[in-house]
Write a protein that holds these residues in place. Structure first.
Motif, PDB file in Angstrom:
ATOM      1  N   UNK A  28       0.840  -1.192   0.000  1.00  0.00           N
ATOM      2  CA  UNK A  28       0.000   0.000   0.000  1.00  0.00           C
ATOM      3  C   UNK A  28       0.882   1.250   0.000  1.00  0.00           C
ATOM      4  N   UNK A  29       0.651   2.076  -1.018  1.00  0.00           N
ATOM      5  CA  UNK A  29       1.417   3.306  -1.186  1.00  0.00           C
ATOM      6  C   UNK A  29       0.443   4.475  -1.316  1.00  0.00           C
ATOM      7  N   UNK A  36       4.046   1.413  -8.753  1.00  0.00           N
ATOM      8  CA  UNK A  36       3.321   0.456  -7.911  1.00  0.00           C
ATOM      9  C   UNK A  36       4.335  -0.579  -7.452  1.00  0.00           C
ATOM     10  N   UNK A  37       4.318  -0.896  -6.168  1.00  0.00           N
ATOM     11  CA  UNK A  37       5.255  -1.853  -5.608  1.00  0.00           C
ATOM     12  C   UNK A  37       4.506  -3.071  -5.087  1.00  0.00           C
ATOM     13  N   UNK A  38       5.150  -4.230  -5.197  1.00  0.00           N
ATOM     14  CA  UNK A  38       4.584  -5.462  -4.654  1.00  0.00           C
ATOM     15  C   UNK A  38       5.735  -6.377  -4.240  1.00  0.00           C
ATOM     16  N   UNK A  39       5.395  -7.399  -3.464  1.00  0.00           N
ATOM     17  CA  UNK A  39       6.402  -8.338  -2.971  1.00  0.00           C
ATOM     18  C   UNK A  39       5.925  -9.757  -3.255  1.00  0.00           C
ATOM     19  N   UNK A  40       6.824 -10.596  -3.727  1.00  0.00           N
ATOM     20  CA  UNK A  40       6.489 -12.000  -3.960  1.00  0.00           C
ATOM     21  C   UNK A  40       6.685 -12.742  -2.639  1.00  0.00           C
ATOM     22  N   UNK A  57       8.860  -5.980  -6.486  1.00  0.00           N
ATOM     23  CA  UNK A  57       8.631  -5.625  -7.881  1.00  0.00           C
ATOM     24  C   UNK A  57       8.125  -4.194  -7.954  1.00  0.00           C
ATOM     25  N   UNK A  58       8.627  -3.455  -8.918  1.00  0.00           N
ATOM     26  CA  UNK A  58       8.189  -2.076  -9.137  1.00  0.00           C
ATOM     27  C   UNK A  58       7.698  -1.970 -10.572  1.00  0.00           C
ATOM     28  N   UNK A  59       6.554  -1.327 -10.763  1.00  0.00           N
ATOM     29  CA  UNK A  59       6.026  -1.201 -12.124  1.00  0.00           C
ATOM     30  C   UNK A  59       5.273   0.105 -12.294  1.00  0.00           C
ATOM     31  N   UNK A  60       5.249   0.557 -13.521  1.00  0.00           N
ATOM     32  CA  UNK A  60       4.448   1.713 -13.905  1.00  0.00           C
ATOM     33  C   UNK A  60       3.216   1.185 -14.606  1.00  0.00           C
ATOM     34  N   UNK A  61       2.101   1.839 -14.399  1.00  0.00           N
ATOM     35  CA  UNK A  61       0.876   1.406 -15.054  1.00  0.00           C
ATOM     36  C   UNK A  61       1.071   1.407 -16.567  1.00  0.00           C
ATOM     37  N   UNK A  62       0.835   0.243 -17.167  1.00  0.00           N
ATOM     38  CA  UNK A  62       0.982   0.111 -18.612  1.00  0.00           C
ATOM     39  C   UNK A  62       2.416   0.202 -19.104  1.00  0.00           C
ATOM     40  N   UNK A  63       3.377   0.116 -18.183  1.00  0.00           N
ATOM     41  CA  UNK A  63       4.763   0.297 -18.588  1.00  0.00           C
ATOM     42  C   UNK A  63       5.669  -0.797 -18.092  1.00  0.00           C
ATOM     43  N   UNK A 105      13.557   7.861  -1.357  1.00  0.00           N
ATOM     44  CA  UNK A 105      12.530   8.773  -1.842  1.00  0.00           C
ATOM     45  C   UNK A 105      11.166   8.118  -2.055  1.00  0.00           C
ATOM     46  N   UNK A 106      11.141   6.943  -2.638  1.00  0.00           N
ATOM     47  CA  UNK A 106       9.850   6.316  -2.924  1.00  0.00           C
ATOM     48  C   UNK A 106       9.137   5.852  -1.657  1.00  0.00           C
ATOM     49  N   UNK A 107       9.873   5.562  -0.599  1.00  0.00           N
ATOM     50  CA  UNK A 107       9.275   5.185   0.672  1.00  0.00           C
ATOM     51  C   UNK A 107       8.701   3.780   0.742  1.00  0.00           C
TER      52      UNK A 107
END
Length: 142
Positions: A28-29, A36-40, A57-63, A105-107
């Motif tokens: 949750x960010x 968007x961050x997530x963890x496996x 994992x870090x991702x950009x929407x649609x990217x 910075x991203x926290x």
């Protein structure tokens, strides 16, 4: 290392574990965060030296998306990046060092530790407990 750590020594980090985006639990960010961050959860390990290792994992929407093999040291509020996943393979970090995660910075690391990796300044008791907490993070009362 602080004086209370005595002669703390990190165990050798194993090679990065295999990860799957399909298993990832979102971190949750704040809404304003572009990434968007997530963890496996299958990659989480709590080691005898008190380090919690995982793949985030870090991702950009649609990217594009990327992954990082990291370790958190709950006792000192520090993080270390061991490797980055680029172009289908892991690239080991050159001279990985422990750094305070409150200044990233991203926290996402602070959020991740608060949502389940740490209980105060210690790792959770088990990986199972960690995963349960990550799946149902405690919401702050506003």
């Amino acid at each position: 290392m602080t004086a209370s750590d005595g002669e703390w020594k990190e165990t050798d980090a194993p090679p990065p574990p295999a990860f799957a985006e399909s298993r990832a639990i979102p971190i949750e960010m704040p809404d304003r965060t572009l990434l968007k961050f997530s963890i496996d959860p299958a990659t989480i390990a709590i080691t005898s030296d008190g380090v919690v290792r995982y793949v985030v994992l870090a991702s950009r929407e649609g990217g594009a998306s990327s992954a990082y093999y990291e370790g958190v040291r709950c006792s000192t509020d520090e993080v270390k990046t061991y490797a980055r996943f680029n172009d289908g393979k892991w690239d080991g970090a050159k001279n990985p060092e422990w750094k305070p995660y409150r200044h990233i910075r991203s926290g996402y690391v602070a959020r991740l530790t608060y949502q389940g990796l740490c209980r105060g300044h210690a790792p959770q008791v088990s990986v199972r407990e960690t995963v349960e907490l990550l799946r149902r993070p405690v919401r702050e009362v506003q």
